[in-house]
Design a protein around this motif. Sequence first.
Motif, mmCIF file in Angstrom:
data_model
loop_
_atom_site.group_PDB
_atom_site.id
_atom_site.type_symbol
_atom_site.label_atom_id
_atom_site.label_comp_id
_atom_site.label_asym_id
_atom_site.label_seq_id
_atom_site.Cartn_x
_atom_site.Cartn_y
_atom_site.Cartn_z
ATOM 1 N N PRO A 88 19.808 30.081 37.380
ATOM 2 C CA PRO A 88 18.062 30.337 36.897
ATOM 3 C C PRO A 88 18.218 30.363 36.166
ATOM 4 N N LYS A 89 16.801 30.778 35.560
ATOM 5 C CA LYS A 89 16.168 30.891 34.583
ATOM 6 C C LYS A 89 16.042 32.111 33.086
ATOM 7 N N ASN A 90 16.333 32.161 31.653
ATOM 8 C CA ASN A 90 15.961 33.094 31.162
ATOM 9 C C ASN A 90 16.596 34.704 31.758
ATOM 10 N N VAL A 91 17.935 34.471 32.291
ATOM 11 C CA VAL A 91 18.219 35.628 32.424
ATOM 12 C C VAL A 91 18.292 36.221 31.332
ATOM 13 N N ASP A 92 18.358 37.846 30.972
ATOM 14 C CA ASP A 92 18.627 38.767 30.396
ATOM 15 C C ASP A 92 19.944 38.847 29.894
ATOM 16 N N TYR A 93 20.997 39.329 30.769
ATOM 17 C CA TYR A 93 22.348 38.660 30.711
ATOM 18 C C TYR A 93 23.119 37.868 30.890
ATOM 19 N N LEU A 94 23.820 37.152 30.859
ATOM 20 C CA LEU A 94 24.694 36.020 30.750
ATOM 21 C C LEU A 94 26.640 36.933 30.424
ATOM 22 N N LEU A 95 26.992 37.163 31.732
ATOM 23 C CA LEU A 95 28.407 37.279 31.539
ATOM 24 C C LEU A 95 29.539 36.228 31.994
ATOM 25 N N LEU A 96 29.469 35.584 30.776
ATOM 26 C CA LEU A 96 30.409 34.578 30.681
ATOM 27 C C LEU A 96 32.099 34.412 30.475
ATOM 28 N N GLU A 97 32.724 33.781 31.717
ATOM 29 C CA GLU A 97 34.123 34.222 31.246
ATOM 30 C C GLU A 97 34.465 33.327 30.194
ATOM 31 N N GLY A 98 35.684 33.226 29.985
ATOM 32 C CA GLY A 98 35.831 32.661 29.131
ATOM 33 C C GLY A 98 37.207 32.081 29.369
ATOM 34 N N THR A 99 38.431 32.271 29.818
ATOM 35 C CA THR A 99 39.998 31.865 29.683
ATOM 36 C C THR A 99 40.483 31.384 28.706
ATOM 37 N N THR A 100 39.830 29.996 28.690
ATOM 38 C CA THR A 100 40.221 28.855 28.003
ATOM 39 C C THR A 100 39.821 28.453 26.521
ATOM 40 N N ILE A 101 38.926 29.314 26.326
ATOM 41 C CA ILE A 101 38.365 29.339 25.153
ATOM 42 C C ILE A 101 39.703 30.018 24.083
ATOM 43 N N SER A 102 39.604 29.180 23.119
ATOM 44 C CA SER A 102 40.870 28.935 22.873
ATOM 45 C C SER A 102 41.748 27.953 22.669
ATOM 46 N N ARG A 103 42.175 27.461 23.642
ATOM 47 C CA ARG A 103 42.886 26.389 24.225
ATOM 48 C C ARG A 103 41.910 24.728 23.322
ATOM 49 N N SER A 104 42.549 23.875 23.469
ATOM 50 C CA SER A 104 41.551 22.867 23.048
ATOM 51 C C SER A 104 40.337 22.681 23.222
ATOM 52 N N ASN A 105 39.321 22.061 22.515
ATOM 53 C CA ASN A 105 38.343 21.691 23.252
ATOM 54 C C ASN A 105 38.009 20.827 23.835
ATOM 55 N N LYS A 106 39.228 19.786 23.554
ATOM 56 C CA LYS A 106 38.624 18.597 24.885
ATOM 57 C C LYS A 106 38.572 18.405 26.007
ATOM 58 N N PRO A 107 37.865 17.933 26.632
ATOM 59 C CA PRO A 107 37.672 17.835 28.360
ATOM 60 C C PRO A 107 39.237 18.129 29.336
ATOM 61 N N PHE A 108 38.965 18.983 29.871
ATOM 62 C CA PHE A 108 40.041 19.174 30.779
ATOM 63 C C PHE A 108 40.485 18.116 32.003
ATOM 64 N N LYS A 109 41.490 17.880 32.553
ATOM 65 C CA LYS A 109 41.406 16.564 33.266
ATOM 66 C C LYS A 109 41.027 16.651 34.575
ATOM 67 N N THR A 110 40.343 15.771 35.634
ATOM 68 C CA THR A 110 40.014 16.499 37.033
ATOM 69 C C THR A 110 41.237 16.170 37.715
ATOM 70 N N GLU A 111 40.619 16.426 39.179
ATOM 71 C CA GLU A 111 41.583 16.651 40.558
ATOM 72 C C GLU A 111 41.868 14.693 40.386
ATOM 73 N N THR A 112 40.926 14.372 40.009
ATOM 74 C CA THR A 112 41.415 12.837 40.173
ATOM 75 C C THR A 112 42.646 12.217 39.671
ATOM 76 N N GLU A 113 42.198 12.871 38.470
ATOM 77 C CA GLU A 113 43.288 12.240 37.298
ATOM 78 C C GLU A 113 44.087 13.007 37.214
ATOM 79 N N ILE A 114 44.848 14.130 38.246
ATOM 80 C CA ILE A 114 45.733 14.705 39.145
ATOM 81 C C ILE A 114 46.625 13.797 39.596
ATOM 82 N N GLU A 115 45.328 14.057 40.093
ATOM 83 C CA GLU A 115 46.381 12.479 42.123
ATOM 84 C C GLU A 115 46.295 11.351 41.778
ATOM 85 N N ASN A 116 45.861 10.682 40.289
ATOM 86 C CA ASN A 116 46.175 9.566 40.167
ATOM 87 C C ASN A 116 47.448 9.727 39.486
ATOM 88 N N GLU A 117 47.649 10.629 38.510
ATOM 89 C CA GLU A 117 49.432 11.011 37.816
ATOM 90 C C GLU A 117 49.951 10.841 38.804
#
Length: 413
Positions: A169-198
């Motif tokens: 949906p576009k242009n909503v008035d308020y977006l209540l946005l979760e930020g659990t991982t803000i403050s952790r590193s800015n790097k992209p997180f590993k995918t589940e496929t990468e987990i499978e390979n590890e």
Amino acid sequence: MNFKIHRGTKEIGGSCVEVWTENTKILLDFGMPLVEKGVLPNIEGLYDNSKNLIDGVIISHPHQDHYGLANFINDNVQYYLGEASHKIIKLNNLFTPQEIHLKNTNYFEKSKTFKIGDISIIPYWADHSAFDAYSFLVEANGKSLFYSGDFRSHGRKAKAFYWFTHNAPKNVDYLLLEGTTISRSNKPFKTETEIENELIEVFKQEEKINLIYTSGQNIDRLTSIYRACIRTGKIFVVDVYVAKVLKELSKYAGIPYPSENFGNIKVMFPFFTSRRLKNDGNEKVLYEFKKFKITKEEISNQSENIVMIVRPSMQKDLERINRIEGGNFIYSMWEGYLKKTATMKFVDYLTNRKFTLHKIHTSGHADTKTLKKMVEVIRPKNIVPIHTFEGDKYKDIFNEPVVELKDEEIREI
Ligand SMILES: [Zn+2]
């Protein structure tokens, strides 16, 4: 339309958002706080038998920090949730001390609008570590609010987020946005496929049993483990709890579960879980998996072919499994839980049996890039931090106006 975040503006867990118009009042999530327990938010019409009972409680996904206080809600209140979410809540009643029985349930479906009074809601299917997770667009009187719930884009349902980026949906008035991982590193997180390979790299080591401690409800992770087992020719041993969860949820998605179709999955019957089921009169759950049973002796005899789900309550069972010293112990959950006493004791026990500890995990929550993507596709007029300890950092990340609310602060849209 008005809204108020009762809890969640400055903490992770215990999320609870009230939304109301002149005629209708609803609640988005009613979670158990992870930080401070025992405080119920003051919400009129939620607990007592008043005439103005709240019109509906919507549950975004079956994690306790989003539904765990439901026991306190008046029995006549209507719930709105995914059918699989309700199934998981019922399984928790069966296998854990939890006793949460939702009496009046209405199942919504992804992308299908439903109405509560004069408020209309569209659930958007989300990629999250919980099996049946949703974000919601909430609209009334020409105003809109989007509640992200918990989400990510690096799990096995990454397609759900990709779909969302094209159908948001576009242009909503308020977006209540979760930020659990803000403050952790800015790097992209590993995918589940990468987990499978590890996991495959660890399973490949010869002559070793592999024990994995992960959440029995993280279906994405269990699928990664199953796939890694197939690719390395291992037997995947789950206990009766995980077996039941997989079997029940296989009705909703193509996931592996103990059955003729998935011959390499075997079921172990741990002492404490079996005793609980028997004592509660639920022995039939044990019989359901009799056909796929693997004994402790059978595990001992072919330990080098085994990948087994474990948790601290299974130490008594592991003591009865011989010749597994020097195996791999894979810790596949949030690292913070390693500080729990029971977990520390369990790690000690396995270290004493000369196990090597491997930490293989990825977050259930969005990384910064994914959070930015959600904002980019929705183009909200305002962003409100929720489910985060780092609300003050949102301003540095997003260009859109950030409105940092306090718990219990009322916003009129
Ligand atoms: Zn969650």
